[in-house]
Every structure is written in C-alpha cells, then in structure tokens.
Design an enzyme around this catalytic site. Structure first.
Site, PDB file in Angstrom:
ATOM      1  N   SER A 148       0.859  -1.183   0.000  1.00  0.00           N
ATOM      2  CA  SER A 148       0.000   0.000   0.000  1.00  0.00           C
ATOM      3  C   SER A 148       0.898   1.236   0.000  1.00  0.00           C
ATOM      4  CB  SER A 148      -0.881   0.009   1.249  1.00  0.00           C
ATOM      5  OG  SER A 148      -1.444   1.279   1.489  1.00  0.00           O
ATOM      6  N   TYR A 161      -3.535  -1.279   9.830  1.00  0.00           N
ATOM      7  CA  TYR A 161      -3.361  -1.434   8.395  1.00  0.00           C
ATOM      8  C   TYR A 161      -2.016  -0.871   7.946  1.00  0.00           C
ATOM      9  CZ  TYR A 161      -4.406  -1.209   3.383  1.00  0.00           C
ATOM     10  OH  TYR A 161      -4.365  -1.365   2.016  1.00  0.00           O
TER      11      TYR A 161
END
Length: 257
Positions: A148, A161
């Site tokens: 990410s 996350y």
C-alpha cells in the site's frame, strides 16, 4: 529465438491468488489468466466458487479453494490443495488478501489489531514460506505481494493497516534477499487511492476529504482495478526476471507530488 513480447506471456504458468474472489485481487487474477496462466483463487468468501467458474469459462483452467487465511494451522492444507489442482507446480503467488478497520489509535480494539496482522502480514509470510519451498526446488518463481502507499507514509485512523502493509514491504525485501539468487523473485505492488467497495461512499460521506485526495493525484482520478492488471502481469512474467525486492507504487503520480 523468441520475440521480446513473448516474455510477457504466462502461457503454461500456474498461479495462486489470495483474496481473489472479488475486488482488486480478482481483477489481477483475471489479468494473469488472460495472459495464459492457470489460476487458483484462494479466499474465505462463499462466492469464490462462482468467481472461479466465471473466470475459467474460457482459456486455461481456474480453480477455487476456500480457506481462512487468519488461521495458520489451516494454510498448509489449503496450499497443498491448491498445488494439487495445479498439477504439483506453482510459478506465481499473488498475496492479495487484506482487511482494514478505521478507529482512533487510543481506542483501537486488540482483536481487530490481531485480525488485521494475521491476514495482512502473517498470512503473507506463511503463504510465501510454503510457496518458497516449492519454488526453490523448481529454481523458478514469482511472488507478488500487495502492499500500500502507507508503506511510505502513515495515514490516520488505520494504525494496524499501516503497520501491516509496512511489514509487507520489508518482508518482500527480506525474502528477495534470500531467494532471488535461486530464481525466485519477490516484489510488491503498492496501490494508491483505489475506487473499491470500501471507498465507494467516500465522495458522499466525506466530500471534502475526497476532493483533497483527488486534487493531490496528478492524474486527477482514483485508480481502478484495471490500473493494477498490467503491473501484476509484468511482475509475474519473464520480462521482470531481473526485478526483485521492489515495491512499486501504482498511484496516478500521488507519491511524486
């Protein structure tokens, strides 16, 4: 002598895509399949069987295996089932399964933290470990992890996350350092802001944030599933044979601004 473009072909290759039942990972699985690979979709969702049938109605076969990636004790059995369906050889692993939970750090529940780490990071390691044992014997393999943009900067309200995806980036490099010399490349894709089910309502719920994000993306739009497909096929192919340990942003230029 083979043509240069043949290096991008995945004809005869085999692949496992975790989280491949729907969304971005399903799109990348479709791309691998359209490039010629036989694919196993490994997912906990009930729709995985239907997704495999739809994808595999033409071209190379597509299989479905249902498994809970948050439970390490089940992964070896699931992996062996995948390998059996693929005839005992695995050329490509795309670790795409991931979850998210938004919450201020001071209130972040321990169970949510652990679940995110189990799926987003630990499962990536365990699947790579199982796959590595196969690929190292073959002296060939392509492992592609989905990281990410949060590997480069930490966003707000997603501490688990952000931490898990940063771990994926470092794991990618660590495995590459060990395995690249044996013909097994390990790379990661770092998607930017993507238009998915998880972000579909942001324009209505938080229009100011949506406009701020969109305004920073040089291409002026959020990414689509199709924007990840070419990078996935490239990293899975022999055209990327000398690329390993890379974390490649697919973000419309966001990181350069």
């Amino acid at each position: 002598m083979s043509s240069f473009m043949e290096q991008f072909s995945l004809n005869g290759r085999t692949a496992i895509v975790t989280g491949g039942a729907k969304g971005l990972c399903n799109g990348m699985a479709q791309a691998l399949h359209e490039a010629g690979a036989s694919v196993v979709l490994l997912d906990i969702l009930d729709i995985v069987e239907e997704s495999a049938r739809e994808m595999g109605n033409t071209g190379a076969p597509v299989y479905a295996v249902k498994a809970d990636l948050s439970k390490p004790e089940t992964l070896e059995g699931a992996y062996n089932e995948c390998l059996e369906k693929l005839g005992g050889r695995l050329d490509i692993l795309l670790n795409g399964a991931g979850i998210q939970y938004r919450c201020p750090a001071v209130d972040f529940p321990a169970d949510k933290w652990q679940k995110i780490m189990d799926i987003n990071l630990s499962a990536v390691f365990y699947m790579s470990q199982l796959t590595g044992r196969t690929m190292l014997k073959q002296e060939y393999g392509r492992i592609i992890n989905v990281a990410s943009m949060t590997v480069y900067f930490a966003s707000v309200l997603i501490p688990a996350y952000s931490a898990s995806k940063a771990g994926v980036a470092q794991l990618t490099k660590a495995l590459s350092n060990e395995w690249a010399k044996s013909g097994v490349t390990v790379n990661a894709i770092a998607p930017g802001y993507m238009a998915t089910e998880l972000t579909a309502n942001m324009k209505d719920v938080n229009p100011k944030q949506y406009e701020e994000i969109t305004g920073r993306i040089p291409m002026g739009r959020w990414g689509m599933m199709e924007d990840l497909q070419g990078t996935a096929v490239f990293l899975a192919s022999d055209a990327a044979a000398y690329i390993s340990g890379a974390v490649i942003p697919v973000d419309g230029g966001f990181m350069g601004k």
